[in-house]
Design a protein around this motif. Structure first.
Motif, mmCIF file in Angstrom:
data_model
loop_
_atom_site.group_PDB
_atom_site.id
_atom_site.type_symbol
_atom_site.label_atom_id
_atom_site.label_comp_id
_atom_site.label_asym_id
_atom_site.label_seq_id
_atom_site.Cartn_x
_atom_site.Cartn_y
_atom_site.Cartn_z
ATOM 1 N N LEU A 129 0.805 -1.183 -0.115
ATOM 2 C CA LEU A 129 -0.070 -0.098 -0.105
ATOM 3 C C LEU A 129 0.845 1.304 -0.003
ATOM 4 O O LEU A 129 0.578 2.278 -0.639
ATOM 5 C CB LEU A 129 -0.988 -0.027 1.040
ATOM 6 C CG LEU A 129 -1.663 1.145 1.352
ATOM 7 C CD1 LEU A 129 -2.637 1.294 -0.018
ATOM 8 C CD2 LEU A 129 -2.893 1.078 2.327
ATOM 9 N N ALA A 130 1.895 1.299 0.707
ATOM 10 C CA ALA A 130 2.619 2.374 0.761
ATOM 11 C C ALA A 130 3.385 2.972 -0.644
ATOM 12 O O ALA A 130 3.462 3.790 -1.061
ATOM 13 C CB ALA A 130 3.796 2.366 1.839
ATOM 14 N N ILE A 131 3.971 1.634 -1.133
ATOM 15 C CA ILE A 131 4.600 1.645 -2.459
ATOM 16 C C ILE A 131 3.537 1.967 -3.545
ATOM 17 O O ILE A 131 4.009 3.239 -4.326
ATOM 18 C CB ILE A 131 5.185 0.347 -3.001
ATOM 19 C CG1 ILE A 131 6.389 -0.043 -1.967
ATOM 20 C CG2 ILE A 131 5.371 0.228 -4.241
ATOM 21 C CD1 ILE A 131 6.746 -1.452 -2.017
ATOM 22 N N CYS A 132 2.318 1.652 -3.669
ATOM 23 C CA CYS A 132 1.335 1.994 -4.380
ATOM 24 C C CYS A 132 1.029 3.649 -4.488
ATOM 25 O O CYS A 132 0.899 4.391 -5.325
ATOM 26 C CB CYS A 132 -0.054 1.097 -4.378
ATOM 27 S SG CYS A 132 -1.102 1.249 -5.474
ATOM 28 N N LEU A 133 0.680 3.993 -2.917
ATOM 29 C CA LEU A 133 0.392 5.270 -2.939
ATOM 30 C C LEU A 133 1.459 6.550 -3.383
ATOM 31 O O LEU A 133 1.292 7.482 -3.972
ATOM 32 C CB LEU A 133 0.271 5.448 -1.200
ATOM 33 C CG LEU A 133 -1.022 5.002 -0.651
ATOM 34 C CD1 LEU A 133 -1.148 5.218 0.793
ATOM 35 C CD2 LEU A 133 -2.366 5.678 -1.224
#
Length: 171
Positions: A129-133
């Motif tokens: 999720l952090a990478i995608c954001l």
């Protein structure tokens, strides 16, 4: 409605997006169209500039592409890193076909944004999720993941894109 996903080197992908001042029916429709487009393309995230809209709006669902259980829509998202730890992961992009490359990102981030009802959202994220954001919010600043890879990989990809474009023009 499914929207066309812009492909690199389309110049609209390099423009910094404007904040959304008011959440209108048009913005809600854009978000719905983006979700439908992201799911159709088997993506886990999509930013408004990828469908030609110059505004700070992203949709994310990291449960996919197999499942579709965690849809999130963020208006005017901002990130701040939590700590100095970084992680390297392989990324791809609906706007950058036929390329996957390793990109270094912050391991943990704090997101502040608004949802489609105008409610303030503040959440910490890690992992995928952090990478995608970070990837999607980069789009809002006109940055693609290929702007974060080595010059050699980028020049090889650029050469391939030029070849594709030349072949399309000669048809």
């Amino acid at each position: 409605m499914i929207r066309e996903v812009l492909k690199y080197p389309d110049e609209r992908l390099a423009i910094e997006c404007d904040d959304i001042d008011e959440i209108t029916d048009d913005i809600r429709q854009l978000a719905a169209d983006m979700v439908e487009t992201m799911y159709r393309e088997d993506g886990i995230g999509l930013a408004a500039p990828q469908v030609g809209a110059n505004c700070r709006l992203i949709v994310v669902d990291v449960s996919g592409p197999e499942k579709r259980e965690s849809l999130m829509t963020f208006i005017n998202p901002r990130l701040e890193p939590l700590g100095d730890e970084k992680v390297e992961s392989e990324e791809g992009c609906l706007s950058v076909p036929a390329l996957r490359a390793k990109v270094e990102r912050h391991e943990r981030v704090r997101l502040t944004a608004r949802d489609l009802d105008g409610n303030e959202v503040c959440m910490d994220a890690d992992g995928l999720l952090a990478i995608c954001l970070q990837h999607e919010i980069d789009h809002l600043g006109g940055t693609l993941f290929i702007d974060r890879i080595s010059r050699l990989k980028r020049s090889l990809y650029d050469a391939k894109v030029k070849k594709w474009l030349k072949a399309r023009r000669s048809r």
